[in-house]
Design a protein around this motif. Structure first.
Motif, PDB file in Angstrom:
ATOM      1  N   PRO A  79       0.951  11.131  -4.408  1.00 27.84           N
ATOM      2  CA  PRO A  79       1.513  11.144  -5.762  1.00 27.84           C
ATOM      3  C   PRO A  79       0.567  10.464  -6.744  1.00 27.84           C
ATOM      4  O   PRO A  79      -0.219   9.592  -6.360  1.00 27.84           O
ATOM      5  N   GLU A  80       0.644  10.872  -7.976  1.00 31.86           N
ATOM      6  CA  GLU A  80      -0.201  10.257  -8.995  1.00 31.86           C
ATOM      7  C   GLU A  80       0.495   9.027  -9.531  1.00 31.86           C
ATOM      8  O   GLU A  80       1.277   9.095 -10.476  1.00 31.86           O
ATOM      9  N   LEU A  81       0.214   7.926  -8.924  1.00 34.92           N
ATOM     10  CA  LEU A  81       0.845   6.690  -9.355  1.00 34.92           C
ATOM     11  C   LEU A  81      -0.119   5.912 -10.225  1.00 34.92           C
ATOM     12  O   LEU A  81      -1.339   6.024 -10.083  1.00 34.92           O
ATOM     13  N   ASP A  82       0.445   5.129 -11.057  1.00 37.26           N
ATOM     14  CA  ASP A  82      -0.393   4.413 -12.015  1.00 37.26           C
ATOM     15  C   ASP A  82      -0.731   3.018 -11.504  1.00 37.26           C
ATOM     16  O   ASP A  82      -0.572   2.031 -12.196  1.00 37.26           O
TER      17      ASP A  82
ATOM     18  N   PHE B 104       0.830  -1.200   0.000  1.00 34.57           N
ATOM     19  CA  PHE B 104       0.000   0.000   0.000  1.00 34.57           C
ATOM     20  C   PHE B 104       0.865   1.251   0.000  1.00 34.57           C
ATOM     21  O   PHE B 104       0.637   2.194  -0.754  1.00 34.57           O
ATOM     22  N   ILE B 105       1.863   1.246   0.863  1.00 34.67           N
ATOM     23  CA  ILE B 105       2.732   2.418   0.964  1.00 34.67           C
ATOM     24  C   ILE B 105       3.404   2.689  -0.372  1.00 34.67           C
ATOM     25  O   ILE B 105       3.512   3.827  -0.817  1.00 34.67           O
ATOM     26  N   GLU B 106       3.780   1.625  -1.010  1.00 34.29           N
ATOM     27  CA  GLU B 106       4.468   1.805  -2.283  1.00 34.29           C
ATOM     28  C   GLU B 106       3.497   2.221  -3.389  1.00 34.29           C
ATOM     29  O   GLU B 106       3.764   3.117  -4.174  1.00 34.29           O
ATOM     30  N   ASP B 107       2.350   1.563  -3.387  1.00 33.97           N
ATOM     31  CA  ASP B 107       1.404   1.821  -4.475  1.00 33.97           C
ATOM     32  C   ASP B 107       0.714   3.167  -4.354  1.00 33.97           C
ATOM     33  O   ASP B 107       0.369   3.792  -5.345  1.00 33.97           O
ATOM     34  N   VAL B 108       0.474   3.566  -3.134  1.00 29.34           N
ATOM     35  CA  VAL B 108      -0.305   4.796  -2.958  1.00 29.34           C
ATOM     36  C   VAL B 108       0.580   5.984  -2.611  1.00 29.34           C
ATOM     37  O   VAL B 108       0.425   7.072  -3.153  1.00 29.34           O
ATOM     38  N   LEU B 109       1.512   5.792  -1.707  1.00 25.71           N
ATOM     39  CA  LEU B 109       2.332   6.911  -1.274  1.00 25.71           C
ATOM     40  C   LEU B 109       3.620   7.044  -2.076  1.00 25.71           C
ATOM     41  O   LEU B 109       4.258   8.090  -2.064  1.00 25.71           O
ATOM     42  N   GLY B 110       3.987   5.992  -2.717  1.00 21.85           N
ATOM     43  CA  GLY B 110       5.181   6.075  -3.551  1.00 21.85           C
ATOM     44  C   GLY B 110       6.479   5.936  -2.800  1.00 21.85           C
ATOM     45  O   GLY B 110       7.527   6.359  -3.291  1.00 21.85           O
ATOM     46  N   TYR B 111       6.423   5.381  -1.612  1.00 21.59           N
ATOM     47  CA  TYR B 111       7.654   5.146  -0.868  1.00 21.59           C
ATOM     48  C   TYR B 111       7.788   3.651  -0.610  1.00 21.59           C
ATOM     49  O   TYR B 111       6.771   2.959  -0.480  1.00 21.59           O
ATOM     50  N   PRO B 112       8.997   3.185  -0.501  1.00 21.72           N
ATOM     51  CA  PRO B 112       9.167   1.735  -0.387  1.00 21.72           C
ATOM     52  C   PRO B 112       8.646   1.162   0.920  1.00 21.72           C
ATOM     53  O   PRO B 112       8.113   0.066   0.943  1.00 21.72           O
ATOM     54  N   ASN B 113       8.830   1.852   2.022  1.00 19.89           N
ATOM     55  CA  ASN B 113       8.348   1.287   3.277  1.00 19.89           C
ATOM     56  C   ASN B 113       7.981   2.390   4.243  1.00 19.89           C
ATOM     57  O   ASN B 113       8.138   3.576   3.947  1.00 19.89           O
ATOM     58  N   PHE B 114       7.495   1.976   5.388  1.00 22.51           N
ATOM     59  CA  PHE B 114       6.990   2.934   6.362  1.00 22.51           C
ATOM     60  C   PHE B 114       8.051   3.940   6.784  1.00 22.51           C
ATOM     61  O   PHE B 114       7.774   5.138   6.891  1.00 22.51           O
ATOM     62  N   ALA B 115       9.246   3.442   6.987  1.00 20.55           N
ATOM     63  CA  ALA B 115      10.296   4.306   7.518  1.00 20.55           C
ATOM     64  C   ALA B 115      10.636   5.440   6.562  1.00 20.55           C
ATOM     65  O   ALA B 115      11.030   6.526   6.982  1.00 20.55           O
ATOM     66  N   SER B 116      10.478   5.202   5.295  1.00 21.80           N
ATOM     67  CA  SER B 116      10.921   6.226   4.346  1.00 21.80           C
ATOM     68  C   SER B 116       9.858   7.282   4.062  1.00 21.80           C
ATOM     69  O   SER B 116      10.095   8.218   3.298  1.00 21.80           O
ATOM     70  N   ILE B 117       8.712   7.141   4.642  1.00 22.81           N
ATOM     71  CA  ILE B 117       7.687   8.190   4.431  1.00 22.81           C
ATOM     72  C   ILE B 117       8.134   9.450   5.156  1.00 22.81           C
ATOM     73  O   ILE B 117       8.492   9.400   6.334  1.00 22.81           O
ATOM     74  N   PRO B 118       8.139  10.584   4.503  1.00 19.23           N
ATOM     75  CA  PRO B 118       8.581  11.822   5.159  1.00 19.23           C
ATOM     76  C   PRO B 118       7.571  12.280   6.210  1.00 19.23           C
ATOM     77  O   PRO B 118       6.401  11.891   6.171  1.00 19.23           O
TER      78      PRO B 118
ATOM     79  N   LEU C  44      -3.597   0.578  -9.223  1.00 15.32           N
ATOM     80  CA  LEU C  44      -5.013   0.539  -8.909  1.00 15.32           C
ATOM     81  C   LEU C  44      -5.320   1.100  -7.522  1.00 15.32           C
ATOM     82  O   LEU C  44      -6.208   1.942  -7.379  1.00 15.32           O
ATOM     83  N   PRO C  45      -4.572   0.699  -6.498  1.00 16.00           N
ATOM     84  CA  PRO C  45      -4.861   1.266  -5.166  1.00 16.00           C
ATOM     85  C   PRO C  45      -4.710   2.778  -5.148  1.00 16.00           C
ATOM     86  O   PRO C  45      -5.511   3.480  -4.533  1.00 16.00           O
ATOM     87  N   SER C  46      -3.695   3.259  -5.826  1.00 19.70           N
ATOM     88  CA  SER C  46      -3.490   4.702  -5.852  1.00 19.70           C
ATOM     89  C   SER C  46      -4.653   5.393  -6.541  1.00 19.70           C
ATOM     90  O   SER C  46      -5.172   6.406  -6.076  1.00 19.70           O
ATOM     91  N   GLU C  47      -5.073   4.818  -7.634  1.00 20.56           N
ATOM     92  CA  GLU C  47      -6.186   5.421  -8.356  1.00 20.56           C
ATOM     93  C   GLU C  47      -7.429   5.474  -7.487  1.00 20.56           C
ATOM     94  O   GLU C  47      -8.140   6.469  -7.439  1.00 20.56           O
ATOM     95  N   ARG C  48      -7.657   4.355  -6.811  1.00 19.29           N
ATOM     96  CA  ARG C  48      -8.842   4.303  -5.957  1.00 19.29           C
ATOM     97  C   ARG C  48      -8.766   5.332  -4.851  1.00 19.29           C
ATOM     98  O   ARG C  48      -9.701   6.080  -4.605  1.00 19.29           O
ATOM     99  N   ALA C  49      -7.621   5.365  -4.198  1.00 25.00           N
ATOM    100  CA  ALA C  49      -7.480   6.299  -3.089  1.00 25.00           C
ATOM    101  C   ALA C  49      -7.630   7.731  -3.583  1.00 25.00           C
ATOM    102  O   ALA C  49      -8.322   8.544  -2.969  1.00 25.00           O
ATOM    103  N   ARG C  50      -6.996   8.023  -4.688  1.00 26.89           N
ATOM    104  CA  ARG C  50      -7.072   9.398  -5.167  1.00 26.89           C
ATOM    105  C   ARG C  50      -8.471   9.766  -5.624  1.00 26.89           C
ATOM    106  O   ARG C  50      -8.955  10.868  -5.369  1.00 26.89           O
ATOM    107  N   SER C  51      -9.117   8.820  -6.290  1.00 26.70           N
ATOM    108  CA  SER C  51     -10.453   9.178  -6.751  1.00 26.70           C
ATOM    109  C   SER C  51     -11.398   9.356  -5.570  1.00 26.70           C
ATOM    110  O   SER C  51     -12.274  10.214  -5.580  1.00 26.70           O
ATOM    111  N   PHE C  52     -11.159   8.581  -4.538  1.00 27.14           N
ATOM    112  CA  PHE C  52     -11.996   8.739  -3.347  1.00 27.14           C
ATOM    113  C   PHE C  52     -11.759  10.099  -2.707  1.00 27.14           C
ATOM    114  O   PHE C  52     -12.697  10.818  -2.357  1.00 27.14           O
ATOM    115  N   ILE C  53     -10.501  10.470  -2.594  1.00 27.13           N
ATOM    116  CA  ILE C  53     -10.183  11.739  -1.949  1.00 27.13           C
ATOM    117  C   ILE C  53     -10.655  12.917  -2.800  1.00 27.13           C
ATOM    118  O   ILE C  53     -11.219  13.885  -2.286  1.00 27.13           O
ATOM    119  N   THR C  54     -10.454  12.811  -4.076  1.00 30.58           N
ATOM    120  CA  THR C  54     -10.931  13.913  -4.928  1.00 30.58           C
ATOM    121  C   THR C  54     -12.434  14.032  -4.843  1.00 30.58           C
ATOM    122  O   THR C  54     -12.976  15.138  -4.855  1.00 30.58           O
TER     123      THR C  54
END
Lengths: 1207, 139
Positions: A1139-1142, A1118-1132, A1144-1154
């Motif tokens: 991020p606009e990642l291509d 999830f972190i990688e697909d939606v937030l674009g970071y490899p793991n929890f520790a690397s999230i700023p 499915l989870p990212s698309e879903r999350a973003r469309s929900f938030i938008t």
């Protein structure tokens, strides 16, 4: 069937995203244009004739019967509605172009969504052609009249009318109409191809409607989900519509007609449908369509049956082709029919009684009527009676069997009644019917009765609060539907615009006091609407004594008189009102759009103006002191302005001006012809004057556009080296007032610090050590009356001041806010704004400004709220000035403003079963048009405490309480307000416990309708505005209070009780489609840390801010697909974007938030919060069911309440 | 001497009666929408201080002339006037605030207050009249 078609349309009205008014011409594709033309004319021709035609024509038509068999809907609708375009258009659109065409211009309002809805029909198994076909027709229809204005009364009537179809189904007349119409529509050669297709697919006549209705339903549901607007009532109504609709019309408008017939038929259908209706609200989303479809099929067939009969039956009587003759005859026919019903037919007792009570005029009119034609009565009785008891089976036999029934149809009424009596389900349906006419006379006991049978009981189910752990439903909570009969419910105002805290109004003040619940209204009058009937007529019909606008809930005593539903005065129907521009028919005042829609807009005449409409004038007053330059908001503002300069609402006269101030005031001469903007400095701030005539300071936007752009480009850098730290806000505002007073308009003030010199200077009043005090919070009120006075002056000159406060330090918002509060402006607060240090705030400002600059605006507005005699309003909440008892003066009105009103019951409402509320908002649009937007809400009156509790709208009640608490904390103290909030729960629950439920007193029992009440109150106590013990800056607190006062309910509720979703496992289950996007709909979680798992990611929607909380052991995928970071520790630590990642989870999350974002006016900030980072405290503050150092957990709160109750 | 005191009180009381009537008329004008809240409040606020002073003077006069009963009768009303004047929140435009007068039944309570004062002043009027005549006869 007409009914069903009407359904389909009706819900759509509310749904569609705003696109309104102009229809895309592009849509008109599929149909051959020639056919359209031909049909169009024929249609036009027919419309007027409809009234006139006497029954016979149908038979004369070649193959008319066949037509029925196949595609009856079109003819029916046309015929039956006779007046209402909509229905015709909708139904027709499916079937024949010809039929639809004439009416179709009604459809202006249909917007893209509608089309999509139609197209969705195809998915449901209908031939795709059908969908397309319908779409095309609709759009085409709209096309001819592109601008609604050109069509005076016509266009706006929009979809709502569909509902009308139902109403109008009066057998006698209709029959004649349908007969007449049928020839027209059918004969037209063009339609056949498409229609035939349809017909082939379904041989049953009813099918068309079916197809139509189905998409309608679906779309509604979609819309519900999508827009949040989702009014349950529309939803639930759909299935049941039929019966109720017919009733009102009968009663009000056309006494002479054979009302019984209609009612009977309808009731039959209704009875079949009722069950689904009840179910409907319960499961809003996916499951509904099917049952509805089924039901509708049945319903349709009934309808068909009726219509067919209508068409066939009348035939023997007369065949009239001449228009003029017809007109005359029409009147006569009406009379005749009435006579038949009343005099000739032997009525069952119940009916008689009803009629006596509710239809006094009918009788009289019937008496006068010349020739009754009683013949057919006996026949229908048996058939109908038999049919009614077994509604479910009806569909097929009816459809096929109609030929045999034909002769009797006219009399269907009488028999029906008998049938009704015998069968219980029907009976309930009938009651509804009865209730309606009774509007004024019938005792409320009927209402009480119907309460039992309606879906309400669930709201009274006792809930043991301390034992039920999951009281928060998984899906968003909709407004409760007033317990009205179905047609009234359908006509009623959308809860998004108009809500009452008690949907069952108590009969007496004593009863209200007993219930211990607040009674009040929550308004969102200028909401962006997608569907709004706009009416142009020379006379706006109003009650002569109370000035109420005519509305769907008035009763027509006869053709020429109507009775006001607020003061009960009997008024004349003006001549002009007798003519219905929609149908181009005469003598049907009840079908006018004003009477068919509870939300309408009138184009007002010059009587409604004190002066000619002024141009839209915008003045920007900008703080350019050192502090402001440091914060750097000028860059953002000028950028936004440059982007949106062309989108500022207004016409060619739009004017704009700029002022800046520090310790002096700077004006900018932008007059056309200058080579560059000229800055004029006024340093005498004690006695402010305008250095040049206002014309050169407020300039035409289009003539001086270049100069304005130059100025906007230069402004951000003009003051970069300023050392001026003082801020002369007061004098600047005085100057702005002087500048604006000739025209009025909007002043947007940007302020970044405490005003320090000149009039209106303020001292810092906040003691930072007191921020988390649990005892006294002081200085919630203004420090000086300077701003209030100035605001009232501005309000008097029709100028509103909008305040943007972007400060990092205390700026005494409590005092500054007055300038906006009383001039009907709005307040925006961006704490610790800095364009580089706090980029998310800057972005938020940018987005907010975009909305602010481009949203609709109304000038010189006044709003008056009227209510039924016996009720009175005593306190108003919102940003405005109360000029006289019920007149709110709003210099500007914007679509994001909400209002609340407290009500009291001054006289007992024992002699009425319904009360109505009407708000009329008179404003000048940015195009210089004077308009009146009228909303009317109708609610039942109840006499028992249980019913009062059953009808509580807990969200509305909470919002009203919040408003009252704000007043209390300013006028008295914060702790008083908090106590009052707790007492509100204690009182209402103990009142309920002692009077209504006779269960054991040890448990904390609440009716199901109130089960969220304690939770919401606890949420309020933990809200920024009212919390104690947690460090809260005074300005933050005051801003929260301002928001409570001025936000509409939907947005306010999120601020009070945020929504929590789990977003790491979004699926498409139950997802909705918005603009080709799939928006997942995760279930709501309760606001407690127990719901947070370390493996998950959660989104919290707090209205103005989103938090995404990432659990420590959240799935790396999830972190990688939606937030674009490899793991929890690397999230700023600071992350404000997904991020606009291509993936499915990212698309879903973003469309929900938008999707969540799109639903609100101000763009919320997004914070990604890592578990165990310092930012989590902010997130956890919103988990209101949990305990904090300073406040109860939910369970403790319940125990506390229980203790208080036991005391 | 006593007669002079009561003659003055009588005149003062007349003025207060007129003022009360004026308050009532203006407030009822507002109730009936004949004037708007803004002008109503600015009209009334102008007279709040004169009323306060007028009534305080009588009260003090009674204290000085040692008419204990009349003084005690006047005291609560005078106190209320002063209290009301002092307790106006800093953001309000006076005792009568146009933005709040329509809220929470304030208009009604103002009206009630004006009515009570009118009754009270009428009572005082006859009392002063009686006392004045008595004083004149005694002289």
């Amino acid at each position: 069937m007409q009914v069903s078609s009407a359904y389909g349309l009706h819900p759509q009205n509310y749904i569609a995203p705003s696109g309104h008014y102009s229809q895309g011409p592009g849509k008109m594709t599929s149909l051959p244009s020639e056919s359209q033309c031909g049909d169009y004319y024929s249609g036009l021709y027919t419309v007027p004739t409809q009234n006139v035609v006497t029954p016979s024509t149908v038979n004369q038509q070649p193959g008319a019967q066949q037509m029925y068999g196949r595609g009856p809907p079109a003819p029916h609708i046309v015929g039956s509605t006779s007046g209402s375009f909509q229905g015709a258009a909708s139904s027709a659109s499916h079937l024949y172009t010809s039929a639809s065409q004439p009416y179709s211009f009604v459809n202006h309002y249909n917007n893209p969504v509608m089309y999509s809805a139609n197209s969705s029909a195809t998915s449901q198994g209908f031939p795709s052609t059908c969908g397309n076909y319908a779409m095309s027709t609709v759009s085409n229809a709209a096309y001819p009249n592109v601008s609604y204005r050109s069509l005076p009364a016509g266009d706006p009537y929009g979809q709502m009318f569909t509902s009308q179809n139902v109403l109008t189904v009066r057998p006698l007349k209709d029959s004649s109409f349908s007969g007449h119409n049928t020839p027209i529509s059918h004969p037209s050669p063009l339609p056949p191809p498409p229609s035939q297709q349809h017909q082939q697919q379904q041989s049953l006549s009813g099918y068309n409607t079916l197809s139509w209705s189905a998409p309608g339903l679906q779309s509604t549901q979609d819309s519900l989900i999508r827009n949040h607007t989702g009014s349950l009532d529309t939803d639930s109504n759909n299935p049941t519509h039929t019966d109720s609709l017919s009733c009102p019309v009968m009663q009000n408008v056309q006494p002479p007609k054979p009302s019984p017939v209609v009612s009977t038929v309808l009731s039959g259908t209704s009875s079949t449908r009722t069950p689904p209706a009840a179910n409907h609200p319960v499961k809003p989303v996916a499951s509904v369509p099917q049952p509805a479809e089924l039901l509708q099929q049945k319903g349709m067939q009934h309808g068909e049956y009726v219509n067919n009969q209508a068409s066939s039956a009348p035939s023997p009587l007369s065949s009239a082709s001449d228009d003029e003759e017809e007109e005359d005859e029409d009147e006569e026919a009406g009379v005749d029919s009435s006579s038949t019903t009343s005099s000739a037919s032997p009525m069952p007792n119940s009916y008689d009684a009803l009629e006596g009570g509710s239809y006094p005029d009918m009788l009289s009119s019937s008496a006068s009527s010349p020739a009754p034609d009683p013949a057919p009565e006996p026949d229908p009785v048996p058939t109908l009676a038999s049919a009614v008891p077994q509604p479910t089976k009806m569909a097929k036999p009816f459809g096929y069997g109609y030929p045999t029934l034909q002769p009797g149809y006219q009399n269907a009424t009488a028999p029906l009644n008998s049938g009704v009596q015998s069968s219980s389900p029907v009976y309930s349906g009938f009651q509804h019917y009865a209730q309606y006419p009774g509007m004024n006379q019938l005792s409320s006991s009927l209402g009480g009765l119907s309460l039992q049978s309606s879906p309400q009981p669930d709201s009274l189910r006792p809930v043991n609060l301390t034992q039920e752990r999951n009281i928060l439903p998984m899906t968003p909570i909709w407004a409760p539907v007033p317990n009205l009969n179905v047609d009234l419910r359908k006509l009623n105002c959308s809860p998004d615009s108009f809500r009452c805290t008690l949907t069952n109004i108590p009969q007496t003040q004593a009863l209200l006091n007993k219930a211990k619940l607040p009674l009040g209204l929550l308004l969102h009058p200028f909401r962006d609407l997608t569907q709004l009937p706009v009416i142009t007529s020379n006379t706006i019909v109003r009650c002569r004594s109370c000035r109420t606008y005519i509305n769907p809930f008035v009763s027509f005593i006869d053709q020429r008189r109507w009775k006001c539903n607020l003061c009960y005065r009997v008024n004349d129907v003006p001549e002009e009102f007798m003519y219905n521009p929609l149908t181009r028919s005469y003598g049907e005042p009840h079908k006018r759009p004003e009477v068919q829609n509870s939300t309408v807009e009138f184009i007002a005449s010059s009587d409604y103006m004190l002066r000619p409409p002024q141009p839209a004038v915008y003045l920007f007053v900008l703080d350019v002191s050192h502090n402001a330059v440091e914060a750097g908001y000028l860059t953002v503002l000028c950028q936004s302005l440059l982007e949106n300069l062309d989108k500022l609402p207004g016409d060619s006269r739009t004017r704009i001006g700029f002022m800046t101030f520090d310790s002096t005031i700077h004006f900018y001469n932008l007059q056309e012809g200058l080579s560059q903007p000229q800055m004029l400095i006024v340093s005498d701030i004690d006695d402010v004057f305008l250095p040049t005539p206002p014309d050169s300071l407020l300039v035409n936007l289009y003539e001086s556009k270049e100069l304005i752009k130059d100025l906007l480009n230069a402004l951000p850098n003009m003051f970069t080296n300023t050392r001026e730290t003082h801020s002369a806000l007061g004098p600047a505002l005085q100057a702005a007032f002087k500048l604006m007073s000739p025209t009025g308009g909007r002043v947007s003030v940007f302020q970044t610090q405490l005003p320090s010199i000149g009039a209106g200077l303020l001292q810092s009043r906040e003691d930072p050590n007191q921020r988390s005090s649990t005892k006294v919070v002081q200085h919630l009120g203004p420090a000086t009356d300077f701003y209030k006075k100035l605001a009232l002056d501005c309000s008097g000159q029709q100028t509103a001041v909008d305040l943007f406060l972007l400060s990092s330090q205390y700026s005494d918002l409590a005092s500054l806010a007055c300038i906006s509060k009383y001039s009907a402006g709005c307040i925006y607060y961006y704490p610790s704004f800095h364009y580089t240090h706090n980029p998310s705030q800057a972005e938020k400002l940018h987005k907010d400004l975009k909305r602010y600059l481009t949203r609709k605006i109304g000038f010189e507005a006044v709003m008056r709220i009227r209510c039924t005699k016996g009720l009175s309003m005593h306190t108003f909440h919102g940003n405005f000035f109360v000029r006289s008892t019920d007149l709110l003066s709003l210099a500007n009105i914007n679509p994001d403003a909400g209002f609340a009103v407290q009500l009291s019951i001054e006289e007992n409402l024992t002699d009425t079963s319904l009360v109505c509320f009407q708000t009329a908002l008179l404003y000048t649009s940015s195009k210089g048009e004077r308009r009146i937007r009228v909303h009317t809400l109708c609610l039942p009156v109840v006499s028992s405490l249980a019913d009062v509790y059953a009808g509580v709208d807990v969200q509305a009640a909470i919002c009203l309480l919040a408003n009252m608490a704000v007043d209390r904390s300013v006028s008295s103290s914060l702790s008083d307000a908090r106590d009052a909030l707790v007492n509100a729960v204690v009182d209402s629950l103990s009142a309920y416990g002692s009077t209504v439920s006779n269960l054991q007193h040890s448990a904390l029992i609440a009716p199901s309708s109130l089960k969220l009440f304690p939770l919401y109150v606890l949420a309020l106590l933990k809200q920024k505005a009212f919390r104690t013990g947690t460090s809260t800056r005074l300005d933050d607190r005051v801003y929260a209070m301002c928001q409570i006062k001025s936000q509409p309910l939907v947005h306010l509720m999120k601020m009070i009780h945020p929504n929590l979703y789990r977003i790491d496992r979004l699926t498409d289950e139950g997802a909705i489609h918005v603009n080709d996007r799939v928006v997942p709909q995760p279930p709501l979680q309760k606001l407690s840390a127990e719901k947070l798992t370390r493996e998950g990611a959660f989104l919290m929607d707090c209205g103005y801010v989103f938090y995404i909380w990432i659990g420590k052991s959240c799935d790396n995928n999830f972190i990688e697909d939606v937030l674009g970071y490899p793991n929890f520790a690397s999230i700023p630590q600071k992350m404000t974007h997904l991020p606009e990642l291509d993936t499915l989870p990212s698309e879903r999350a973003r469309s929900f938030i938008t999707w969540l974002r799109d639903s609100r006016p101000l763009s919320p900030l997004l914070h990604v919060v890592k578990d165990e980072s310092p930012a989590t405290t902010e997130f956890f503050q919103h988990l209101i069911e949990d305990r904090t150092e300073a406040a109860f957990s939910y369970y403790e709160f319940l125990l506390h309440i229980q203790q208080q109750i036991c005391k | 001497m006593e007669a002079v005191v009561f003659v003055f009180s009588l005149l003062d009381c007349c003025a207060l009666i007129f003022l009360s009537v004026y308050f009532i008329i203006t407030l009822s004008d507002l109730e009936c929408d004949y004037i708007n809240a803004r002008s109503c409040c600015s009209k009334l606020n102008k007279w709040v201080i004169p009323e306060l002073i007028g009534h305080t003077i009588v009260t003090v006069l009674m204290l000085i002339s040692l008419h204990w009963f009349i003084f005690l009768l006047n005291l609560p009303v005078a106190t209320w006037n002063i209290y009301r004047f002092i307790m106006v929140p800093s953001g309000n435009m006076g005792v009568f605030d146009p933005t709040e007068i329509h809220n929470r039944g304030q208009l009604k309570s103002h009206m009630k207050e004006a009515m009570i004062k009118l009754g009270f002043h009428l009572l005082c009027f006859f009392m002063y009249l009686y006392s004045m005549i008595l004083a004149l006869i005694n002289d």
